[in-house]
Write a protein that holds these residues in place. Structure first.
Motif, PDB file in Angstrom:
ATOM      1  N   SER A   1       0.834  -1.207   0.000  1.00 62.11           N
ATOM      2  CA  SER A   1       0.000   0.000   0.000  1.00 62.11           C
ATOM      3  C   SER A   1       0.862   1.248   0.000  1.00 62.11           C
ATOM      4  O   SER A   1       0.655   2.177  -0.802  1.00 62.11           O
ATOM      5  CB  SER A   1      -0.932  -0.006   1.209  1.00 62.11           C
ATOM      6  N   ILE A   2       1.848   1.284   0.883  1.00 59.58           N
ATOM      7  CA  ILE A   2       2.703   2.466   0.986  1.00 59.58           C
ATOM      8  C   ILE A   2       3.509   2.663  -0.293  1.00 59.58           C
ATOM      9  O   ILE A   2       3.714   3.793  -0.759  1.00 59.58           O
ATOM     10  CB  ILE A   2       3.637   2.331   2.204  1.00 59.58           C
ATOM     11  N   ALA A   3       3.945   1.553  -0.901  1.00 64.85           N
ATOM     12  CA  ALA A   3       4.765   1.646  -2.116  1.00 64.85           C
ATOM     13  C   ALA A   3       4.013   2.275  -3.276  1.00 64.85           C
ATOM     14  O   ALA A   3       4.630   2.859  -4.188  1.00 64.85           O
ATOM     15  CB  ALA A   3       5.258   0.256  -2.510  1.00 64.85           C
ATOM     16  N   GLN A   4       2.700   2.174  -3.298  1.00 61.30           N
ATOM     17  CA  GLN A   4       1.916   2.697  -4.422  1.00 61.30           C
ATOM     18  C   GLN A   4       1.701   4.201  -4.374  1.00 61.30           C
ATOM     19  O   GLN A   4       1.292   4.799  -5.384  1.00 61.30           O
ATOM     20  CB  GLN A   4       0.547   2.002  -4.461  1.00 61.30           C
ATOM     21  N   LEU A   5       1.960   4.827  -3.240  1.00 62.76           N
ATOM     22  CA  LEU A   5       1.658   6.253  -3.086  1.00 62.76           C
ATOM     23  C   LEU A   5       2.383   7.138  -4.096  1.00 62.76           C
ATOM     24  O   LEU A   5       1.756   8.021  -4.697  1.00 62.76           O
ATOM     25  CB  LEU A   5       1.980   6.695  -1.653  1.00 62.76           C
ATOM     26  N   PRO A   6       3.706   6.956  -4.340  1.00 62.14           N
ATOM     27  CA  PRO A   6       4.349   7.818  -5.344  1.00 62.14           C
ATOM     28  C   PRO A   6       3.737   7.685  -6.735  1.00 62.14           C
ATOM     29  O   PRO A   6       3.625   8.677  -7.464  1.00 62.14           O
ATOM     30  CB  PRO A   6       5.811   7.332  -5.326  1.00 62.14           C
ATOM     31  N   LEU A   7       3.336   6.466  -7.117  1.00 61.69           N
ATOM     32  CA  LEU A   7       2.734   6.282  -8.442  1.00 61.69           C
ATOM     33  C   LEU A   7       1.380   6.973  -8.540  1.00 61.69           C
ATOM     34  O   LEU A   7       1.048   7.573  -9.566  1.00 61.69           O
ATOM     35  CB  LEU A   7       2.585   4.788  -8.746  1.00 61.69           C
ATOM     36  N   VAL A   8       0.582   6.900  -7.466  1.00 59.47           N
ATOM     37  CA  VAL A   8      -0.705   7.593  -7.447  1.00 59.47           C
ATOM     38  C   VAL A   8      -0.503   9.085  -7.683  1.00 59.47           C
ATOM     39  O   VAL A   8      -1.216   9.720  -8.473  1.00 59.47           O
ATOM     40  CB  VAL A   8      -1.440   7.347  -6.116  1.00 59.47           C
ATOM     41  N   VAL A   9       0.505   9.667  -7.013  1.00 60.30           N
ATOM     42  CA  VAL A   9       0.758  11.104  -7.152  1.00 60.30           C
ATOM     43  C   VAL A   9       1.323  11.428  -8.531  1.00 60.30           C
ATOM     44  O   VAL A   9       0.935  12.423  -9.158  1.00 60.30           O
ATOM     45  CB  VAL A   9       1.710  11.578  -6.037  1.00 60.30           C
ATOM     46  N   LEU A  10       2.239  10.593  -9.037  1.00 59.37           N
ATOM     47  CA  LEU A  10       2.828  10.847 -10.352  1.00 59.37           C
ATOM     48  C   LEU A  10       1.778  10.878 -11.460  1.00 59.37           C
ATOM     49  O   LEU A  10       1.936  11.587 -12.454  1.00 59.37           O
ATOM     50  CB  LEU A  10       3.871   9.772 -10.673  1.00 59.37           C
ATOM     51  N   LEU A  11       0.710  10.105 -11.291  1.00 57.58           N
ATOM     52  CA  LEU A  11      -0.348  10.076 -12.288  1.00 57.58           C
ATOM     53  C   LEU A  11      -1.328  11.242 -12.152  1.00 57.58           C
ATOM     54  O   LEU A  11      -2.219  11.388 -12.988  1.00 57.58           O
ATOM     55  CB  LEU A  11      -1.113   8.753 -12.200  1.00 57.58           C
ATOM     56  N   SER A  12      -1.162  12.051 -11.109  1.00 53.27           N
ATOM     57  CA  SER A  12      -2.098  13.159 -10.885  1.00 53.27           C
ATOM     58  C   SER A  12      -1.477  14.531 -11.090  1.00 53.27           C
ATOM     59  O   SER A  12      -2.202  15.516 -11.239  1.00 53.27           O
ATOM     60  CB  SER A  12      -2.671  13.084  -9.466  1.00 53.27           C
ATOM     61  N   VAL A  13      -0.137  14.621 -11.094  1.00 56.03           N
ATOM     62  CA  VAL A  13       0.507  15.933 -11.171  1.00 56.03           C
ATOM     63  C   VAL A  13       0.347  16.536 -12.560  1.00 56.03           C
ATOM     64  O   VAL A  13       0.134  15.833 -13.548  1.00 56.03           O
ATOM     65  CB  VAL A  13       2.005  15.828 -10.798  1.00 56.03           C
TER      66      VAL A  13
ATOM     67  N   PHE B   1      -7.553   8.434 -15.596  1.00 59.14           N
ATOM     68  CA  PHE B   1      -8.111   7.085 -15.565  1.00 59.14           C
ATOM     69  C   PHE B   1      -7.189   6.145 -14.792  1.00 59.14           C
ATOM     70  O   PHE B   1      -7.626   5.418 -13.883  1.00 59.14           O
ATOM     71  CB  PHE B   1      -8.322   6.582 -16.986  1.00 59.14           C
ATOM     72  N   PHE B   2      -5.904   6.148 -15.140  1.00 53.62           N
ATOM     73  CA  PHE B   2      -4.975   5.254 -14.444  1.00 53.62           C
ATOM     74  C   PHE B   2      -4.689   5.731 -13.018  1.00 53.62           C
ATOM     75  O   PHE B   2      -4.410   4.908 -12.139  1.00 53.62           O
ATOM     76  CB  PHE B   2      -3.686   5.118 -15.249  1.00 53.62           C
ATOM     77  N   HIS B   3      -4.768   7.024 -12.787  1.00 50.35           N
ATOM     78  CA  HIS B   3      -4.650   7.537 -11.418  1.00 50.35           C
ATOM     79  C   HIS B   3      -5.737   6.950 -10.523  1.00 50.35           C
ATOM     80  O   HIS B   3      -5.469   6.506  -9.397  1.00 50.35           O
ATOM     81  CB  HIS B   3      -4.750   9.064 -11.444  1.00 50.35           C
ATOM     82  N   ARG B   4      -6.959   6.911 -11.035  1.00 48.95           N
ATOM     83  CA  ARG B   4      -8.060   6.365 -10.234  1.00 48.95           C
ATOM     84  C   ARG B   4      -7.890   4.867 -10.005  1.00 48.95           C
ATOM     85  O   ARG B   4      -8.174   4.369  -8.912  1.00 48.95           O
ATOM     86  CB  ARG B   4      -9.390   6.653 -10.936  1.00 48.95           C
ATOM     87  N   TRP B   5      -7.408   4.139 -11.017  1.00 51.42           N
ATOM     88  CA  TRP B   5      -7.298   2.690 -10.860  1.00 51.42           C
ATOM     89  C   TRP B   5      -6.118   2.293  -9.987  1.00 51.42           C
ATOM     90  O   TRP B   5      -6.196   1.295  -9.253  1.00 51.42           O
ATOM     91  CB  TRP B   5      -7.226   2.021 -12.223  1.00 51.42           C
ATOM     92  N   VAL B   6      -5.033   3.033 -10.026  1.00 55.54           N
ATOM     93  CA  VAL B   6      -3.940   2.759  -9.086  1.00 55.54           C
ATOM     94  C   VAL B   6      -4.394   3.068  -7.666  1.00 55.54           C
ATOM     95  O   VAL B   6      -4.052   2.342  -6.719  1.00 55.54           O
ATOM     96  CB  VAL B   6      -2.683   3.564  -9.461  1.00 55.54           C
ATOM     97  N   ALA B   7      -5.192   4.123  -7.510  1.00 55.71           N
ATOM     98  CA  ALA B   7      -5.748   4.427  -6.184  1.00 55.71           C
ATOM     99  C   ALA B   7      -6.666   3.306  -5.702  1.00 55.71           C
ATOM    100  O   ALA B   7      -6.685   2.964  -4.514  1.00 55.71           O
ATOM    101  CB  ALA B   7      -6.506   5.749  -6.234  1.00 55.71           C
ATOM    102  N   ARG B   8      -7.408   2.698  -6.622  1.00 54.80           N
ATOM    103  CA  ARG B   8      -8.246   1.553  -6.240  1.00 54.80           C
ATOM    104  C   ARG B   8      -7.396   0.343  -5.870  1.00 54.80           C
ATOM    105  O   ARG B   8      -7.753  -0.433  -4.974  1.00 54.80           O
ATOM    106  CB  ARG B   8      -9.203   1.216  -7.383  1.00 54.80           C
ATOM    107  N   GLY B   9      -6.262   0.179  -6.540  1.00 58.41           N
ATOM    108  CA  GLY B   9      -5.328  -0.869  -6.144  1.00 58.41           C
ATOM    109  C   GLY B   9      -4.777  -0.623  -4.755  1.00 58.41           C
ATOM    110  O   GLY B   9      -4.607  -1.561  -3.951  1.00 58.41           O
ATOM    111  N   LEU B  10      -4.516   0.645  -4.434  1.00 57.88           N
ATOM    112  CA  LEU B  10      -4.081   1.017  -3.089  1.00 57.88           C
ATOM    113  C   LEU B  10      -5.152   0.671  -2.061  1.00 57.88           C
ATOM    114  O   LEU B  10      -4.851   0.134  -0.983  1.00 57.88           O
ATOM    115  CB  LEU B  10      -3.755   2.510  -3.059  1.00 57.88           C
ATOM    116  N   LEU B  11      -6.399   0.963  -2.380  1.00 60.04           N
ATOM    117  CA  LEU B  11      -7.490   0.625  -1.457  1.00 60.04           C
ATOM    118  C   LEU B  11      -7.603  -0.893  -1.283  1.00 60.04           C
ATOM    119  O   LEU B  11      -7.877  -1.379  -0.180  1.00 60.04           O
ATOM    120  CB  LEU B  11      -8.804   1.202  -1.976  1.00 60.04           C
TER     121      LEU B  11
END
Length: 584
Positions: free
Chosen positions: A140-152, A172-182
């Motif tokens: 979960s913690i490892a995915q945080l940088p990718l979530v942000v990189l897809l939103s900047v 689109f991919f920002h939302r799905w990586v966030a769902r993977g985090l959840l």
């Protein structure tokens, strides 16, 4: 995360039984993500090299073995990845199903998370439940940088690597990586609950252990961000409310998460926060550099309301400073401080940099655009009209943020270019046409298919039509074929033959060889088929409109490419589609 034995969970690589330690899973995750991005970068470099070769040789047909193989494999990939099954497009306003290509990427990502979680992870016994929980926590913690990189917006490293600059695609991919985090956060909470063994012990932990309460709070905030407050109708119909809630909720999430996790696990959190802060800082530095002047704001926008009071035209003269540079197809976010403070909205630039001005055509609907329309009508009603088609004009100070987006490949590298747009999406289509007319390189066929509801919708784009015709007439020796087809779905609004009185009507009557006004709706597949049949190399298609229009065009292209599979090896009939969509 609970505090039990956590100090040993992040150190080292593998346990004595050969299974990776939870902390090492985060590095394994980024090794896979890094490998994928490297592969995407190689494909991107191939596309860049191919485009440079085509523009230099002024020929879109591949001549060498490698380029022919590239044409073959890309065509096959597009046949597989472009379609969206029609039965998944029934409720486009409520739920959106992506193309097969996007779905495959999402499924691959979810499989990656599940595969890493279960890799050499026997969880059949209770003593392994805690280890499983920590695995999920580190993922979960490892995915945080990718979530942000897809939103900047400004530090979009992923856009630079992959060439995908579309905000719709990245979101689109920002939302799905966030769902993977959840998903992994839920697995973490589930196995910690299993570790507590009984409901009574779990209740006791919630009462006595602050770390457990923080964990539940962190998961709750994450679920609120990812699921409840990001529901598609909310994003679509109340975007300003969604965005404000999103920012506040994310700040709250990071605060609670920092308190819930140990300090040695904060590295990924700090990386994510640093990326976000750097992006916001860079964005505002550029906004100030582009817009600030010693006397105040540098730019002023002339806003005109069309007679039907449904469309606005905005024109912003560019100063000689030359700080703002854009390419056709890009958009900027405009803010009108005296009309709607602290609010901005994205609009596609319909003019070229060579015009020394930014020109926009905006459909007034609700919220931000409705406020501009009402303000212009109220203060500009008594101003002298420059045109009979205008209802009112006014001038406002404006703040420009951007440019953003745009296609990953230049249009002048194709043999044929087709732009399919509907309604206000013509702002994108006309910028593509004008840019190709200015520098056509390999292009020999240029066609615009524009779908409108009412004949009067054409009036707002009269100047664009005149520019296209003027550019074509100025280069009379060119071998570039230009055709604009305007399909009017409400045929009753089209003037009868012999009643042309307005300037636009007369202009269209004089240039029927370039501009055709056709009643009804087009058969997109047949239009694409005609362009592909005439092309002697790869075709580029620009789509701007609803998600359904984009899906329909890609479905038709996939069918036509599949039918021409025997020809893709020669490079003929290849087709690349770039789409921009209205929805968020």
């Amino acid at each position: 995360m609970a505090r039990y034995n956590f100090a040993n969970m992040g150190d080292g690589r593998f346990n004595p039984d050969g299974s990776p330690r939870p902390g090492y899973l985060a590095k394994m995750y980024w090794a896979v993500i890094g490998g994928f991005l490297c592969a995407a970068l190689l494909l991107r470099l191939c596309d860049i090299g191919l485009g440079l070769q085509r523009k230099r040789r002024k020929n879109a047909r591949p001549k060498f073995v490698l380029t022919r193989l590239h044409a073959t494999f890309t065509s096959i990939a597009r046949v597989v990845t472009y379609p969206t099954p029609p039965f998944l497009q029934r409720y486009p306003g409520f739920v959106y199903f992506p193309s097969v290509g996007r779905m495959l990427l999402v499924l691959s990502y979810i499989c990656l998370l599940i595969g890493l979680f279960f890799y050499r992870n026997p969880i059949s016994k209770s003593r392994s439940w805690e280890n499983a929980a920590y695995r999920a926590a580190w993922l979960s913690i490892a995915q945080l940088p990718l979530v942000v990189l897809l939103s900047v917006k400004r530090l979009s490293i992923i856009s630079l690597i992959t060439g995908s600059t579309s905000s719709v695609t990245l979101n689109f991919f920002h939302r799905w990586v966030a769902r993977g985090l959840l998903l992994t956060a839920t697995l973490h909470m589930f196995y910690m609950m299993r570790y507590y063994a009984s409901f009574e012990f779990l209740v006791l932990q919630l009462k006595t252990d602050i770390l457990t309460r923080r964990g539940v709070g962190t998961w709750s905030v994450l679920a609120w961000i990812v699921v409840l407050s990001s529901f598609r109708p909310i994003r679509h119909y109340a975007f300003e409310l969604f965005f404000a809630n999103h920012v506040v909720s994310i700040i709250a999430f990071f605060i609670v998460l920092m308190k819930h996790t140990p300090s040695y696990a904060h590295v990924y959190i700090w990386i994510a926060i640093a990326i976000w802060i750097a992006d916001v800082t860079l964005r505002w530095v550029l906004i100030l550099a582009n817009n600030a002047s010693p006397s105040g704001l540098r730019y002023r926008a002339s806003v005109s309301v069309m007679q039907d009071e449904r469309a606005l035209t905005v024109e912003i003269p560019m100063t000689s400073v030359g700080l703002l540079k854009w390419t056709p197809g890009q958009f900027v976010r405009l803010s009108f401080p005296t009309v709607a403070p602290l609010t901005s909205h994205p609009f596609t630039i319909s003019s070229l940099p060579q015009d020394n001005k930014m020109h926009f055509v905006i459909r007034a609907k609700s919220g931000f655009t409705k406020r501009i329309l009402k303000k212009t009508l109220s203060i500009g009603a008594d101003l002298e009209k420059q045109d009979d088609n205008l209802a009112a004009t006014a001038t406002y100070p404006v703040i420009i943020d951007g440019p953003y987006g745009g296609p990953s490949r230049s249009w002048n590298q194709f043999h044929a270019v087709l732009s399919v747009v509907c309604g206000i999406g013509a702002t994108y289509g006309f910028s593509v046409l004008r840019d190709v007319c200015r520098d056509k390189r390999a292009v020999r066929t240029l066609q615009l298919v524009w779908i409108v509801r009412n004949y009067r919708d054409i009036f707002a784009f009269q100047v664009h039509l005149e520019q296209i015709v003027k550019a074509r007439e100025a280069d009379s020796t060119s071998d570039l074929s230009v055709l604009i087809q305007v399909f009017v779905s409400d045929s009753s609004t089209i003037p009868s033959i012999g009643t042309h009185q307005a300037d636009l009507d007369g202009f269209l009557a004089r240039h029927v060889d370039v501009i055709q006004v056709i009643p009804g709706k087009p058969v997109i597949r047949e239009l694409i088929r005609g362009v592909l049949d005439r092309a002697d190399g790869e075709t580029g298609i620009a789509v701007c409109g609803s998600q359904k229009l984009s899906a329909d065009v890609k479905n038709d292209v996939a069918v036509l490419l599949d039918a021409r599979a025997a020809h893709t090896g020669s490079g003929a009939q290849g087709c690349w589609v770039h789409s921009e969509q209205f929805e968020v």
